[in-house]
Design an enzyme around this catalytic site. Structure first.
Site, PDB file in Angstrom:
ATOM      1  CE1 TYR A 104     -10.309  -0.438   6.969  1.00 43.65           C
ATOM      2  CE2 TYR A 104     -11.230   0.514   8.967  1.00 43.65           C
ATOM      3  CZ  TYR A 104     -10.142   0.283   8.140  1.00 43.65           C
ATOM      4  OH  TYR A 104      -8.902   0.769   8.476  1.00 43.65           O
ATOM      5  CG  LEU A 109       1.485   0.535   5.645  1.00 42.29           C
ATOM      6  CD1 LEU A 109       2.058   1.921   5.360  1.00 42.29           C
ATOM      7  CD2 LEU A 109       1.180   0.396   7.128  1.00 42.29           C
ATOM      8  N   GLY A 129       0.820  -1.227   0.000  1.00 41.37           N
ATOM      9  CA  GLY A 129       0.000   0.000   0.000  1.00 41.37           C
ATOM     10  C   GLY A 129       0.839   1.254   0.000  1.00 41.37           C
ATOM     11  CG  ASP A 138      -4.496  -7.273  -5.832  1.00 39.81           C
ATOM     12  OD1 ASP A 138      -5.062  -7.576  -4.758  1.00 39.81           O
ATOM     13  OD2 ASP A 138      -5.005  -6.516  -6.674  1.00 39.81           O
ATOM     14  CB  THR A 179      -8.294   0.573  12.281  1.00 41.27           C
ATOM     15  OG1 THR A 179      -9.267   1.607  12.463  1.00 41.27           O
ATOM     16  CG2 THR A 179      -9.027  -0.700  11.925  1.00 41.27           C
ATOM     17  CB  ALA A 195      -6.528  -1.819   4.047  1.00 45.80           C
ATOM     18  CB  SER A 217      -8.349   2.261   4.113  1.00 46.93           C
ATOM     19  OG  SER A 217      -8.360   3.450   3.339  1.00 46.93           O
ATOM     20  CE  LYS A 273      -7.325  -2.415   7.933  1.00 45.66           C
ATOM     21  NZ  LYS A 273      -5.886  -2.366   7.690  1.00 45.66           N
ATOM     22  CD  GLU A 306     -14.918   2.084  11.741  1.00 46.16           C
ATOM     23  OE1 GLU A 306     -14.607   3.239  12.065  1.00 46.16           O
ATOM     24  OE2 GLU A 306     -16.080   1.746  11.437  1.00 46.16           O
ATOM     25  CG  HIS A 351      -3.043   8.141  11.100  1.00 44.91           C
ATOM     26  ND1 HIS A 351      -3.568   7.008  11.681  1.00 44.91           N
ATOM     27  CD2 HIS A 351      -2.426   7.712   9.970  1.00 44.91           C
ATOM     28  CE1 HIS A 351      -3.294   5.961  10.949  1.00 44.91           C
ATOM     29  NE2 HIS A 351      -2.606   6.350   9.887  1.00 44.91           N
TER      30      HIS A 351
HETATM   31  P1  NAP Z   1      -5.082   4.517   1.976  1.00 44.01           P
HETATM   32  O1  NAP Z   1      -4.570   5.887   1.710  1.00 44.01           O
HETATM   33  O2  NAP Z   1      -6.491   4.182   1.633  1.00 44.01           O
HETATM   34  O3  NAP Z   1      -4.110   3.483   1.240  1.00 44.01           O
HETATM   35  C1  NAP Z   1      -4.450   2.131   1.110  1.00 44.01           C
HETATM   36  C2  NAP Z   1      -3.446   1.440   0.220  1.00 44.01           C
HETATM   37  O4  NAP Z   1      -3.819   0.059   0.061  1.00 44.01           O
HETATM   38  C3  NAP Z   1      -3.321   2.027  -1.193  1.00 44.01           C
HETATM   39  O5  NAP Z   1      -1.973   2.027  -1.566  1.00 44.01           O
HETATM   40  C4  NAP Z   1      -4.100   1.015  -2.031  1.00 44.01           C
HETATM   41  O6  NAP Z   1      -3.673   0.947  -3.367  1.00 44.01           O
HETATM   42  C5  NAP Z   1      -3.712  -0.279  -1.321  1.00 44.01           C
HETATM   43  N1  NAP Z   1      -4.577  -1.403  -1.658  1.00 44.01           N
HETATM   44  C6  NAP Z   1      -5.925  -1.448  -1.660  1.00 44.01           C
HETATM   45  N2  NAP Z   1      -6.355  -2.662  -2.032  1.00 44.01           N
HETATM   46  C7  NAP Z   1      -5.262  -3.410  -2.281  1.00 44.01           C
HETATM   47  C8  NAP Z   1      -5.052  -4.741  -2.721  1.00 44.01           C
HETATM   48  N3  NAP Z   1      -6.062  -5.568  -3.019  1.00 44.01           N
HETATM   49  N4  NAP Z   1      -3.778  -5.194  -2.862  1.00 44.01           N
HETATM   50  C9  NAP Z   1      -2.741  -4.377  -2.617  1.00 44.01           C
HETATM   51  N5  NAP Z   1      -2.875  -3.090  -2.228  1.00 44.01           N
HETATM   52  C10 NAP Z   1      -4.121  -2.616  -2.054  1.00 44.01           C
HETATM   53  O7  NAP Z   1      -4.908   4.160   3.533  1.00 44.01           O
HETATM   54  P2  NAP Z   1      -4.013   4.903   4.649  1.00 44.01           P
HETATM   55  O8  NAP Z   1      -4.818   5.988   5.250  1.00 44.01           O
HETATM   56  O9  NAP Z   1      -2.667   5.143   4.117  1.00 44.01           O
HETATM   57  O10 NAP Z   1      -3.954   3.752   5.756  1.00 44.01           O
HETATM   58  C11 NAP Z   1      -2.951   2.746   5.701  1.00 44.01           C
HETATM   59  C12 NAP Z   1      -3.439   1.522   6.475  1.00 44.01           C
HETATM   60  O11 NAP Z   1      -3.717   1.886   7.830  1.00 44.01           O
HETATM   61  C13 NAP Z   1      -4.712   0.915   5.936  1.00 44.01           C
HETATM   62  O12 NAP Z   1      -4.613  -0.484   6.129  1.00 44.01           O
HETATM   63  C14 NAP Z   1      -5.804   1.466   6.834  1.00 44.01           C
HETATM   64  O13 NAP Z   1      -6.888   0.581   6.890  1.00 44.01           O
HETATM   65  C15 NAP Z   1      -5.056   1.544   8.157  1.00 44.01           C
HETATM   66  N6  NAP Z   1      -5.492   2.583   9.090  1.00 44.01           N
HETATM   67  C16 NAP Z   1      -5.573   3.877   8.657  1.00 44.01           C
HETATM   68  C17 NAP Z   1      -5.921   4.858   9.571  1.00 44.01           C
HETATM   69  C18 NAP Z   1      -6.023   6.294   9.156  1.00 44.01           C
HETATM   70  O14 NAP Z   1      -6.606   7.080   9.908  1.00 44.01           O
HETATM   71  N7  NAP Z   1      -5.417   6.688   8.027  1.00 44.01           N
HETATM   72  C19 NAP Z   1      -6.183   4.516  10.917  1.00 44.01           C
HETATM   73  C20 NAP Z   1      -6.047   3.184  11.299  1.00 44.01           C
HETATM   74  C21 NAP Z   1      -5.684   2.224  10.385  1.00 44.01           C
HETATM   75  P3  NAP Z   1      -4.421   1.743  -4.575  1.00 44.01           P
HETATM   76  O15 NAP Z   1      -3.705   3.068  -4.652  1.00 44.01           O
HETATM   77  O16 NAP Z   1      -4.196   0.879  -5.736  1.00 44.01           O
HETATM   78  O17 NAP Z   1      -5.857   1.861  -4.186  1.00 44.01           O
HETATM   79  N1  GDD Z   2     -15.969  10.347   4.969  1.00 40.21           N
HETATM   80  C1  GDD Z   2     -16.917  11.150   5.485  1.00 40.21           C
HETATM   81  N2  GDD Z   2     -17.563  12.023   4.656  1.00 40.21           N
HETATM   82  N3  GDD Z   2     -17.181  11.066   6.802  1.00 40.21           N
HETATM   83  C2  GDD Z   2     -18.110  11.908   7.314  1.00 40.21           C
HETATM   84  C3  GDD Z   2     -18.803  12.834   6.514  1.00 40.21           C
HETATM   85  C4  GDD Z   2     -18.517  12.887   5.123  1.00 40.21           C
HETATM   86  O1  GDD Z   2     -19.093  13.661   4.367  1.00 40.21           O
HETATM   87  N4  GDD Z   2     -19.639  13.538   7.309  1.00 40.21           N
HETATM   88  C5  GDD Z   2     -19.483  13.081   8.554  1.00 40.21           C
HETATM   89  N5  GDD Z   2     -18.575  12.092   8.564  1.00 40.21           N
HETATM   90  C6  GDD Z   2     -18.165  11.320   9.757  1.00 40.21           C
HETATM   91  C7  GDD Z   2     -18.255   9.814   9.565  1.00 40.21           C
HETATM   92  O2  GDD Z   2     -19.614   9.394   9.718  1.00 40.21           O
HETATM   93  C8  GDD Z   2     -17.330   9.349  10.688  1.00 40.21           C
HETATM   94  O3  GDD Z   2     -18.032   9.298  11.890  1.00 40.21           O
HETATM   95  C9  GDD Z   2     -16.295  10.458  10.766  1.00 40.21           C
HETATM   96  O4  GDD Z   2     -16.797  11.560  10.016  1.00 40.21           O
HETATM   97  C10 GDD Z   2     -14.916  10.094  10.196  1.00 40.21           C
HETATM   98  O5  GDD Z   2     -15.095   9.579   8.889  1.00 40.21           O
HETATM   99  P1  GDD Z   2     -13.828   9.257   7.937  1.00 40.21           P
HETATM  100  O6  GDD Z   2     -12.980  10.453   7.798  1.00 40.21           O
HETATM  101  O7  GDD Z   2     -14.385   8.642   6.692  1.00 40.21           O
HETATM  102  O8  GDD Z   2     -12.992   8.232   8.802  1.00 40.21           O
HETATM  103  P2  GDD Z   2     -13.400   6.893   9.585  1.00 40.21           P
HETATM  104  O9  GDD Z   2     -13.278   7.192  11.048  1.00 40.21           O
HETATM  105  O10 GDD Z   2     -14.678   6.330   9.112  1.00 40.21           O
HETATM  106  O11 GDD Z   2     -12.261   5.894   9.131  1.00 40.21           O
HETATM  107  C11 GDD Z   2     -10.909   6.311   9.076  1.00 40.21           C
HETATM  108  O12 GDD Z   2     -10.291   6.109  10.322  1.00 40.21           O
HETATM  109  C12 GDD Z   2     -10.196   4.744  10.725  1.00 40.21           C
HETATM  110  C13 GDD Z   2      -9.539   4.749  12.118  1.00 40.21           C
HETATM  111  O13 GDD Z   2     -10.511   4.922  13.103  1.00 40.21           O
HETATM  112  C14 GDD Z   2     -10.230   5.516   7.957  1.00 40.21           C
HETATM  113  O14 GDD Z   2      -8.936   6.037   7.736  1.00 40.21           O
HETATM  114  C15 GDD Z   2     -10.088   4.064   8.333  1.00 40.21           C
HETATM  115  O15 GDD Z   2      -9.320   3.381   7.342  1.00 40.21           O
HETATM  116  C16 GDD Z   2      -9.393   3.991   9.694  1.00 40.21           C
HETATM  117  O16 GDD Z   2      -9.208   2.658  10.091  1.00 40.21           O
END
Ligand code: NAP
Ligand code: GDD
Length: 343
Positions: A152, A83, A11, A61, A128, A85, A87, A156, A130, A182
């Site tokens: 999701y 990483l 990822g 993949d 996560t 997913a 996501s 996870k 989540e 983050h």
């Molecule tokens: P992201 O920006 O959505 O990146 C996800 C990555 O996974 C992308 O590179 C995507 O590639 C790749 N991917 C998706 N499906 C795949 C598959 N079938 N095989 C191989 N690669 C694949 O996510 P992120 O925010 O960087 O988060 C990184 C990780 O941390 C994720 O696992 C997410 O669930 C987890 N996480 C994120 C947060 C957060 O707040 N950001 C919090 C907790 C956990 P493409 O570019 O091809 O789509």
């Molecule tokens: N995306 C989105 N769009 N969320 C919204 C909106 C909107 O227009 N309006 C309100 N929200 C609320 C969602 O209902 C949720 O409660 C909150 O904003 C955060 O939504 P996201 O930013 O989509 O993040 P997430 O918390 O659902 O998930 C992210 O954080 C997880 C860690 O807790 C993702 O990065 C996940 O991959 C990650 O695991």
């Protein structure tokens, strides 16, 4: 300067993949990053950071076991950061089976590859907050019972327990980082912080757009992605494999995030109405700039998350550099400077 360490980041095209690559390169790692083939270019984050040419990009993949085995066997990394997913939580309600195949079974495929190819490879799993979903304890810590609220989160939770199970069963150095939300300028455009920062900045720059938003009462413990990838590295470079919460220990609502953006943008505003009728008026010209649209509500919501980061601060001496205000300011200023970049 090389340190003889070879990292495989699945990822690498995502937000965290970009920041983690940058961190590992600065530490002298040889970095291999996986990407799925697509019809269009997807390396914009790595290009923005100026590191695309320093990373060995590998076709990969998580759905394809033979591909995973081949890549792990060929590269023989010292560390794997999983990483990759599907996501985005709303998409997981539309594509629950694909989401589970990637996030849950994909992680298991990778763990099996490590077990059968080289048990000395250290493994990081991107777990996560989540998974806590309908929270059983406030704040959430490493012992808090899970109650995921989305496909999701369920996928996870499987990967989290698989990681622990392979550590306990086969003595693999496998760590699960339970990271709370983050964000950063490199955040994907559909996540709420990016969507808010981008749309409100465009309005400040003269656009007629309205920010259509879902549940503004949801609360998240938001931190900065650059701080959080450092936590991943600390986990794999400690002498004992374990699981850690990574969070700020402070939460804010989506409404708070909107208000903070408006403050930074110096827009004089007023909230009117409640629930689905809530909206924000620009007091300068009486235009509606934010309105609630129920199409963004989720079948099951995670109302409030807040993590307790005591363990990682105590054992790994992890310390975040960004506050909530600094994070929001950086995201808004990025949008004002680069209104046409979309990640
Ligand atoms: P992201 O920006 O959505 O990146 C996800 C990555 O996974 C992308 O590179 C995507 O590639 C790749 N991917 C998706 N499906 C795949 C598959 N079938 N095989 C191989 N690669 C694949 O996510 P992120 O925010 O960087 O988060 C990184 C990780 O941390 C994720 O696992 C997410 O669930 C987890 N996480 C994120 C947060 C957060 O707040 N950001 C919090 C907790 C956990 P493409 O570019 O091809 O789509
Ligand atoms: N995306 C989105 N769009 N969320 C919204 C909106 C909107 O227009 N309006 C309100 N929200 C609320 C969602 O209902 C949720 O409660 C909150 O904003 C955060 O939504 P996201 O930013 O989509 O993040 P997430 O918390 O659902 O998930 C992210 O954080 C997880 C860690 O807790 C993702 O990065 C996940 O991959 C990650 O695991």
């Amino acid at each position: 300067m090389s340190n003889n360490k070879k990292a495989l980041i699945t990822g690498v095209t995502g937000q965290d993949g970009a920041y983690l690559s940058q961190l590992l390169l600065s530490k002298g790692y040889e970095v291999y990053g996986t990407a799925r083939r697509g019809a269009s270019e997807k390396f914009s984050r790595l290009e923005y950071l100026g590191i695309k040419n320093k990373i060995n990009i590998i076709d990969f993949d998580l759905l394809e076991i033979s591909n995973i085995n081949k890549v792990v066997d060929k590269i023989r990394p010292t560390e794997i950061y999983n990483l990759a997913a599907q996501s985005f939580v709303p998409t997981s309600f539309d594509l629950p089976i694909l989401t589970s195949d990637i996030n849950a079974m994909g992680t298991l495929r990778l763990l099996e590859a490590i077990l059968h190819i080289d048990k000395n490879i250290k493994f990081y799993q991107a777990s996560t907050s989540e998974m806590f979903g309908k929270v059983k304890k406030i704040p959430q810590d490493e012992e808090t019972l899970l109650h995921p609220r989305s496909p999701y989160g369920v996928s996870k939770a499987f990967a989290h327990y698989a990681t622990i199970n392979y550590r306990e069963s086969y003595d693999i150095f496998a760590c699960s980082g339970i990271l709370f939300n983050h964000e950063s300028p490199l955040r994907g455009h559909e996540f709420v912080t990016k969507k808010i920062a981008k749309t409100l900045s465009k309005i400040k720059l003269g656009s007629d757009e309205i920010l259509s938003i879902g549940n503004v009462d949801a609360k998240r413990d938001w931190g900065y992605a650059g701080d959080y990838v450092n936590a991943m590295w600390l986990m794999l470079n400690h002498n004992i494999a374990d699981d850690y919460i990574v969070s700020m220990g402070i939460n804010n609502s989506v409404k708070d995030f909107i208000n903070q953006c408006l403050k930074i943008l110096n827009i004089d505003y007023e909230w009117q109405g409640e629930g689905v009728n809530a909206k924000v008026l620009n007091k300068h010209n009486n235009k509606v700039i934010v309105k609630v649209d129920p199409k963004f509500f989720r079948p099951a919501e995670v109302d409030s998350l807040i993590g307790d980061p005591s363990k990682i601060k105590k054992i790994l001496k992890w310390q975040p550099e960004y506050t909530f205000d600094k994070l929001v300011a950086e995201m808004v200023n990025f949008e004002l400077d680069h209104p046409n970049i979309i990640f």
